[in-house]
Design an enzyme around this catalytic site. Structure first.
Site, mmCIF file in Angstrom:
data_model
loop_
_atom_site.group_PDB
_atom_site.id
_atom_site.type_symbol
_atom_site.label_atom_id
_atom_site.label_comp_id
_atom_site.label_asym_id
_atom_site.label_seq_id
_atom_site.Cartn_x
_atom_site.Cartn_y
_atom_site.Cartn_z
ATOM 1 N N HIS A 180 0.877 -1.187 0.000
ATOM 2 C CA HIS A 180 0.000 0.000 0.000
ATOM 3 C C HIS A 180 0.906 1.227 0.000
ATOM 4 C CE1 HIS A 180 -3.786 -1.882 2.092
ATOM 5 N NE2 HIS A 180 -4.061 -1.625 0.829
ATOM 6 N N CYS A 274 -2.298 2.900 9.080
ATOM 7 C CA CYS A 274 -3.314 1.948 8.613
ATOM 8 C C CYS A 274 -4.555 1.966 9.498
ATOM 9 C CB CYS A 274 -2.763 0.523 8.613
ATOM 10 S SG CYS A 274 -1.380 0.252 7.524
HETATM 11 N N1 ARG Z 1 -3.803 -7.195 6.426
HETATM 12 C C1 ARG Z 1 -4.219 -5.964 5.804
HETATM 13 C C2 ARG Z 1 -4.155 -6.120 4.293
HETATM 14 O O1 ARG Z 1 -3.271 -6.771 3.805
HETATM 15 C C3 ARG Z 1 -3.369 -4.836 6.270
HETATM 16 C C4 ARG Z 1 -3.799 -3.500 5.765
HETATM 17 C C5 ARG Z 1 -2.914 -2.384 6.214
HETATM 18 N N2 ARG Z 1 -3.457 -1.156 5.921
HETATM 19 C C6 ARG Z 1 -2.823 -0.115 5.312
HETATM 20 N N3 ARG Z 1 -3.432 1.008 5.203
HETATM 21 N N4 ARG Z 1 -1.636 -0.275 4.790
HETATM 22 O O2 ARG Z 1 -4.977 -5.611 3.572
#
Ligand code: ARG
Length: 287
Positions: A180, A274
């Site tokens: 991300h 996150c």
């Molecule tokens: N386990 C989640 C996923 O892989 C973690 C998300 C983390 N969020 C972020 N904004 N980077 O989607």
């Protein structure tokens, strides 16, 4: 000579908190039961109680800085819903709700749509193309920086550009650990950012260098402890406490780094940013 008489204003004096409105989701159903990023190992034990305790510290910290923090009820069977940043992008009072890339997180969107519609964002809509909210869309004064490569679809960028009527700048991510945009780049203030160059293609690195020549660059060590998954209000920068190099650099630039321990949530590949979705009001709502 007269230049010498001009008083030097320390950088710190220029930093100011701008009060924010955030949305968070307690990790009441937190767990690592599937793996959709390289951090997630379902074989490793997790503790929901510890995740809750760590999350609460982050929540209370943001409240203590004077920010308004709303919470959305965690959906049962949605262990990743704690990562509220992925739920939507909210700019000028308009909410573009996520469409998740993986079916495991699909069910979260309805919870966010309901929450927005029940909380005064009547025009909230769900994105047409895969779009993981503020995980991949980070707002600066000039533009929306939009990540792609792992989660959000480049076709979603055009949709965001039209809805928010702001330029969207595409950034391509290349390292699966930084899947991300908010794991590889953080917005510190209107036009100040920090990022990890190796997470981007050479073309995207050139774009970032052109737009933000003074950005703070994070090394491998700080990036790998999720130091870039930071929440800044213009003065305080809340980030994982293990990111000591970034903390020193931020202090030098007049910010107040505040380290937090979110080790339990890192097992799912997430940290401070996150867990925090910023709700940007319509210009008319600003005090
Ligand atoms: N386990 C989640 C996923 O892989 C973690 C998300 C983390 N969020 C972020 N904004 N980077 O989607």
């Amino acid at each position: 000579m007269t230049d010498l008489l001009v008083p030097v204003v320390p950088v710190a004096a220029r930093r100011r908190v701008r009060l924010r409105h955030y949305l968070m989701c307690a990790p009441a159903h937190y767990d690592v039961r599937y793996s959709i990023n390289p951090w997630m190992d379902p074989a490793k034990p997790t503790s929901t109680a510890l995740a809750l305790a760590q999350w609460e510290v982050l929540h209370d910290l943001l409240v203590s800085f004077g920010h308004r923090v709303d919470v959305i009820a965690p959906g049962p069977g949605l262990p990743d819903m704690v990562f509220a940043a992925n739920g939507a992008t909210v700019i000028d009072g308009k909410a573009l709700v996520a469409r998740f890339r993986h079916p495991q997180r699909d069910g979260e969107s309805a919870h966010y749509l309901d929450w927005f519609r029940a909380n005064g964002f009547e025009s909230a809509v769900q994105a047409t193309w895969p779009n993981e909210g503020e995980g991949d869309y980070l707002t600066t004064r000039r533009a929306i920086l939009a990540g792609t490569g792992f989660r959000s679809d480049p076709r979603a960028h055009a949709e965001a550009e039209e809805l928010f009527d702001r330029p969207v700048i595409r950034l391509d991510l290349v390292d699966p650990r930084y899947y991300h945009l908010d794991t590889a780049l953080a917005v510190l203030d209107d036009d100040e950012i920090m990022y990890h160059p190796a997470a981007f293609t050479p073309e995207s690195r050139a774009v970032l260098l052109g737009l933000f020549p003074d950005a703070i660059l994070a090394d491998d060590r700080d990036a790998a402890v999720f130091g870039l998954n930071a929440v800044s209000d213009g003065l305080h920068v809340v980030l994982p406490e293990a990111a000591t190099g970034l903390a020193a650099e931020l202090r030098e630039r007049g910010f107040e780094p505040v380290g937090v321990d979110l080790s339990e949530l890192l097992k799912a590949g997430g940290s401070a940013k996150c867990c925090t979705l910023e709700l940007r009001p319509a210009p008319a709502d600003r005090p």
